[in-house]
Design an enzyme around this catalytic site. Structure first.
Site, short mmCIF file in Angstrom:
data_model
loop_
_atom_site.label_atom_id
_atom_site.label_comp_id
_atom_site.label_asym_id
_atom_site.label_seq_id
_atom_site.Cartn_x
_atom_site.Cartn_y
_atom_site.Cartn_z
N GLY A 150 0.92 -1.27 -0.11
CA GLY A 150 -0.04 -0.12 -0.02
C GLY A 150 0.92 1.28 -0.11
O GLY A 150 0.69 2.06 -0.80
N TYR A 151 1.83 1.39 0.88
CA TYR A 151 2.88 2.28 0.77
C TYR A 151 3.58 2.73 -0.50
O TYR A 151 3.64 3.76 -1.00
CB TYR A 151 3.88 2.21 2.02
CG TYR A 151 4.84 3.23 2.06
CD1 TYR A 151 4.55 4.50 2.55
CD2 TYR A 151 6.09 2.91 2.01
CE1 TYR A 151 5.43 5.62 2.83
CE2 TYR A 151 7.38 3.76 2.17
CZ TYR A 151 6.69 5.36 2.48
OH TYR A 151 7.74 6.15 2.65
N VAL A 152 4.06 1.48 -1.19
CA VAL A 152 4.75 1.83 -2.53
C VAL A 152 3.82 2.06 -3.32
O VAL A 152 4.20 2.96 -4.29
CB VAL A 152 5.47 0.23 -2.88
CG1 VAL A 152 5.78 0.35 -4.09
CG2 VAL A 152 6.44 -0.07 -1.90
#
Length: 242
Positions: A150-152
């Site tokens: 999700g962060y990437v």
């Protein structure tokens, strides 16, 4: 001292504070932005002033265009304009892709994507000729580590934005780049990791250590000042880990 002025979002701690202090050491007047912790921002301002620099604290939600317009305006009023915008503010919440809490995903995307666009919009409208806009991605976009999906995804959007905005700034003499740190010894990276994990990740780089906030700040200072022919790029500052 110089006449240059910078606004550093997330400037109250970690990489943001190191960046604010590094730019101030070059003679740049700095707006130290904070989202929720005014006291830490004031501590950063005091540290810059003790070292002979100029700084003010400005607050606001990076995803709120009105709040960020006010923050930019406050810096312009205090120092006469803005030449450099460094957008370090971000949120990282980890989980396997199949287990991502969608509320967490929305929170990351609100700060990391919408917030980046809001700050980039203000920067594009306000940064003076000869200036620089420096956004933040992450080296995990290349490392593809489990639980970072999700962060990437949110930071991949930032990388895609950089060359587009650089081209849209044609004729303004303003560069647009991003810095993509590797594992760096900040609370954002360290929180929730056991010592064995930290040591394993530190050993991956050929330089065999974690990055320090000052290492990343040096990359920002390069893009903010002498690197006038670097434009539309993502600079990976990770000690060779990727």
């Amino acid at each position: 001292m110089t006449d240059r002025v910078a606004l550093v979002t997330g400037g109250s701690g970690g990489i943001g504070r190191a960046t604010a202090e590094r730019l101030a050491a070059d003679g740049t007047a700095v707006g130290v932005h904070y989202a929720g912790n005014k006291d830490r921002a004031l501590e950063a301002v005091a540290a810059i002033e003790r070292a002979g620099g100029r700084a003010i604290a400005v607050g606001g939600d990076v995803a709120d265009p009105d709040a960020m317009s006010e923050a930019f305006a406050a810096v312009e009023t205090a120092f006469g304009g803005i030449d450099v915008v460094v957008h370090t503010a971000g949120v990282m919440l980890l989980a396997p892709v199949t287990e991502i809490d969608l509320d967490d995903l929305d929170r990351m995307h609100r700060t990391n994507i919408r917030g980046t666009v809001v700050v980039a919009q203000q920067a594009a409208r306000r940064v003076r000729s000869g200036g620089a806009v420096i956004l933040f991605s992450t080296s995990v976009t290349r490392l593809s580590l489990p639980t970072y999906g999700g962060y990437v995804a949110s930071k991949g959007a930032v990388e895609a934005l950089v060359p587009v905005l650089a081209r849209e700034m044609r004729g303004r003499d303003v560069t647009v780049n991003a810095v993509a740190p590797g594992p760096t010894a900040t609370p954002l990276f360290l929180d929730g990791k056991d010592q064995a994990t930290i040591e394993r990740m530190a050993a991956q780089a050929p330089l065999e250590r974690l990055g320090e906030p000052a290492d990343i700040a040096e990359s920002v200072a390069f893009l903010a000042g002498p690197a006038r022919w670097v434009n539309g790029q993502v600079l990976f500052a990770n000690g060779g880990i990727a």
